[in-house]
Design an enzyme around this catalytic site. Structure first.
Site, PDB file in Angstrom:
ATOM      1  CB  CYS A 111      83.648  68.318  58.468  1.00 27.30           C
ATOM      2  SG  CYS A 111      83.582  69.377  57.037  1.00 27.30           S
ATOM      3  CG  HIS A 129      80.400  66.551  60.112  1.00 28.13           C
ATOM      4  ND1 HIS A 129      80.176  67.907  60.120  1.00 28.13           N
ATOM      5  CD2 HIS A 129      80.643  66.218  58.825  1.00 28.13           C
ATOM      6  CE1 HIS A 129      80.281  68.374  58.883  1.00 28.13           C
ATOM      7  NE2 HIS A 129      80.572  67.373  58.079  1.00 28.13           N
ATOM      8  CG  ASP A 157      75.143  63.716  62.372  1.00 30.12           C
ATOM      9  OD1 ASP A 157      74.455  63.476  61.361  1.00 30.12           O
ATOM     10  OD2 ASP A 157      76.277  64.236  62.315  1.00 30.12           O
ATOM     11  CE  LYS A 171      76.466  64.540  54.454  1.00 27.41           C
ATOM     12  NZ  LYS A 171      77.745  64.827  53.800  1.00 27.41           N
ATOM     13  CD  GLN A 219      78.016  60.015  55.983  1.00 24.03           C
ATOM     14  OE1 GLN A 219      77.733  59.164  55.139  1.00 24.03           O
ATOM     15  NE2 GLN A 219      78.545  61.181  55.644  1.00 24.03           N
TER      16      GLN A 219
END
Lengths: 149, 429
Positions: free
Chosen positions: B384, B141, B218, B244, B221
């Site tokens: 993104c 991203h 990261d 999220k 997700q």
């Protein structure tokens, strides 16, 4: 399919998005501008060919959604024979039409020709930028010619 | 170990009643929300937690002797403890940020400040100079790419990336070659927001450890969708965003190993993060307060804890298994449609519950518009992740991403709608 979707994607628009009138860049042009829609990556280069203050033709290349491609194709059909001021007037009217949220604008049939099929886009705020891409490019081309004078 | 029972449609339909926004119609159809990879919907318990804070405890945290201030501080710090437990961390390893992007910038600017000499000898491990390398991947991203481009530009370090293979996985042979004694930091996403690929955290951590490089994960997700134990993964830093994972916008989390957070120079400075302040210089509190300057995101942090409680009560292992089933169903259905290309791993590969596709002859925006007309919300564009889309030879794609409140009927509706797209736009030939 809802009526809205049919209004957005009229057959004329789908046809233009495939046929892409004026697609293909010329080796030279009187003005040329490249426009990018950073949210979706749509890109378009639009060339202006003019003689004595009158638009002869616009040619373009780009990649994007059916609305942005159809809009460039329709602009190619509309532009020839317009003076710079007439072209600016039509760009302003088209912008107003796109911002009308489905209400339309006066004199649209007379001044915008087939491009009025894009009126349905004005109900979809997120898609207005797609329809405007080629018109913004023409506006930038005209500004270049002004600056050159 | 016994596998958890995944959710099932009947239970999901009961859960769905907790989410007011899911109970609405779009263009005369029941909303099918398949855009949770962008942002999730919120259960009533989360909305109530935020409202209740303002109705009862609202006051400034970490200051004031009055009862409301004490109660607010307790809720705020309890929220930190709840989130810490959720990801296998200690409380002093959890820093509140506005979002994951801010967390990544916090690390990058902390290292930047260290490279300028701030933080003294303790911060030496964060110093970057010419010849040093930062390693990211082709599949990130923009939030996990642009801050490192900027950090490299400020320090003279070189930014490199691990390429992505045709199937969306990382080229681990290239990773072996790229991770060297010059590598100071390795940063990558746990789960791709475009392909749903799960990156091999263990292998990358092992390679980074062998050369003494820091590891940033990261987890945007993964934290909302999977059982996450950051201490067990042995990463140095991790980031994720509340919105999220059923929480409001405006709250995110930076995890850092305690000894690293206490040595990293601060990013934002000002009130609440200091010890002694004179007109000339200031001392800084240990983590997490040294990174929490100014008024904090109190109601949002409390609401994030309520979101974590909601997820935990359902069971992250069950959510993970359910989304894996939905992801398999999505990829199976999408792959079977003529002219539809799935970006990344195809059927039969373990994946997260999100799938991005390119539809031959139809732009992603048109695909999204067609689906919206049927009440189906998906994401269109580059998500993104422009470099990854370029890798797959497209500028944009259409992404369906599932969460615990999606049913198999939602997935089937998306498959059915996608199957009609090319005919509508005349792309069948």
């Amino acid at each position: 399919m809802s009526g809205d979707l049919a209004g957005l994607y009229q057959q004329v628009i789908l046809d233009h998005s495939r046929e892409k009138h004026g697609f293909g860049l010329a080796p030279t042009a009187d003005a040329s501008s490249h426009q990018l829609n950073p949210t979706c990556g749509d890109e378009l280069t639009l060339q202006l060919h003019a003689t004595d203050g009158v638009i002869g033709s616009v040619t373009w290349e780009g990649a994007g959604c059916s609305i942005s491609m159809a809009s460039a194709s329709l602009l190619h059909d509309l532009a020839p024979g317009l003076t710079y001021d007439e072209a600016r007037e039509r760009i302003a009217l088209f912008r107003e039409l796109m911002q009308s949220r489905g209400a339309g604008v006066e004199d649209e049939d007379e001044l915008l020709g087939d491009a009025i099929v894009l009126e349905g886009v004005s109900k979809y705020v997120a898609r207005v930028k797609c329809a405007m891409l080629a018109w913004v490019a023409l506006e930038a081309d005209l500004a270049q010619l002004d600056a050159a004078h | 170990m016994e596998l958890a029972t995944p959710l099932a449609d009947a239970e999901v339909l009961r859960l769905r009643r907790d989410f007011p926004a899911l109970n609405q119609q779009v263009h005369g159809r029941d909303l099918v929300y398949l855009d949770s990879g962008a942002t999730s919907q919120k259960p009533v318990s989360v909305l109530d937690a935020e409202r209740s804070f303002y109705e009862h405890e609202n006051s400034a945290v970490h200051r004031g002797a009055h009862t409301l201030a004490a109660n607010a501080t307790e809720l705020f710090e309890n929220a930190r403890a709840t989130v810490a437990r959720f990801v296998g961390a200690r409380e002093n390893e959890i820093v509140w940020t506005s979002n994951a992007t801010e967390g990544l910038n916090l690390i990058a600017y902390g290292m930047s400040n260290a490279s300028l000499g701030r933080g003294g000898a303790d911060a030496a491990r964060f110093v970057l100079t010419e010849g040093d390398e930062i390693l990211t991947t082709e599949g990130e991203h923009h939030a996990n790419l642009v801050p490192w481009q900027e950090l490299a530009a400020r320090t003279g370090a070189t930014l490199r990336h691990i390429p992505v293979a045709d199937d969306g996985t990382l080229r681990m042979d290239e990773a072996e070659r790229l991770i060297t004694g010059r590598t100071k930091l390795v940063t990558f996403t746990h789960v791709s927001n475009v392909t749903g690929v799960l990156n091999p955290v263990d292998d990358l951590v092992r390679m980074a450890r062998a050369v003494g490089a820091l590891v940033v994960l990261d987890a945007c997700q993964s934290a909302p969708h999977r059982v996450l134990d950051l201490a067990a993964l042995d990463v140095d830093f991790a980031v994720f965003s509340g919105h999220k994972m059923l929480a409001p916008t405006g709250i995110g989390v930076l995890y850092g190993r305690a000894e690293l957070l206490d040595a990293l120079p601060p990013f934002l400075t000002g009130g609440s993060m200091i010890t002694t302040v004179t007109l000339e210089a200031s001392g800084y509190l240990p983590a997490p307060q040294r990174f929490e300057a100014g008024t904090q995101k109190v109601s949002q942090a409390i609401a994030l804890a309520a979101a974590v409680d909601y997820l935990s009560s359902v069971g992250m292992d069950r959510i993970e298994r359910w989304e894996s089933e939905l992801g398999a169903r999505l990829v199976g259905g999408f792959s079977a449609i003529p002219g539809v290309r799935v970006l990344g791993p195809g059927t039969g590969v373990h994946r997260a519950g999100l799938v991005s596709v390119d539809v031959d002859g139809v732009h992603a925006h048109d695909v999204g518009q067609f689906l919206d007309d049927r009440g189906i919300a998906v994401r269109v564009g580059h998500h993104c992740a422009q470099p990854l889309h370029r890798r797959f030879g497209v500028t944009a794609s259409t992404r369906a991403s599932a969460y615990l409140y999606n049913t198999t009927a939602d997935v089937d509706a998306a498959i059915d709608a996608l199957a009609g797209v090319r005919a509508f736009f005349g792309a069948s030939s």
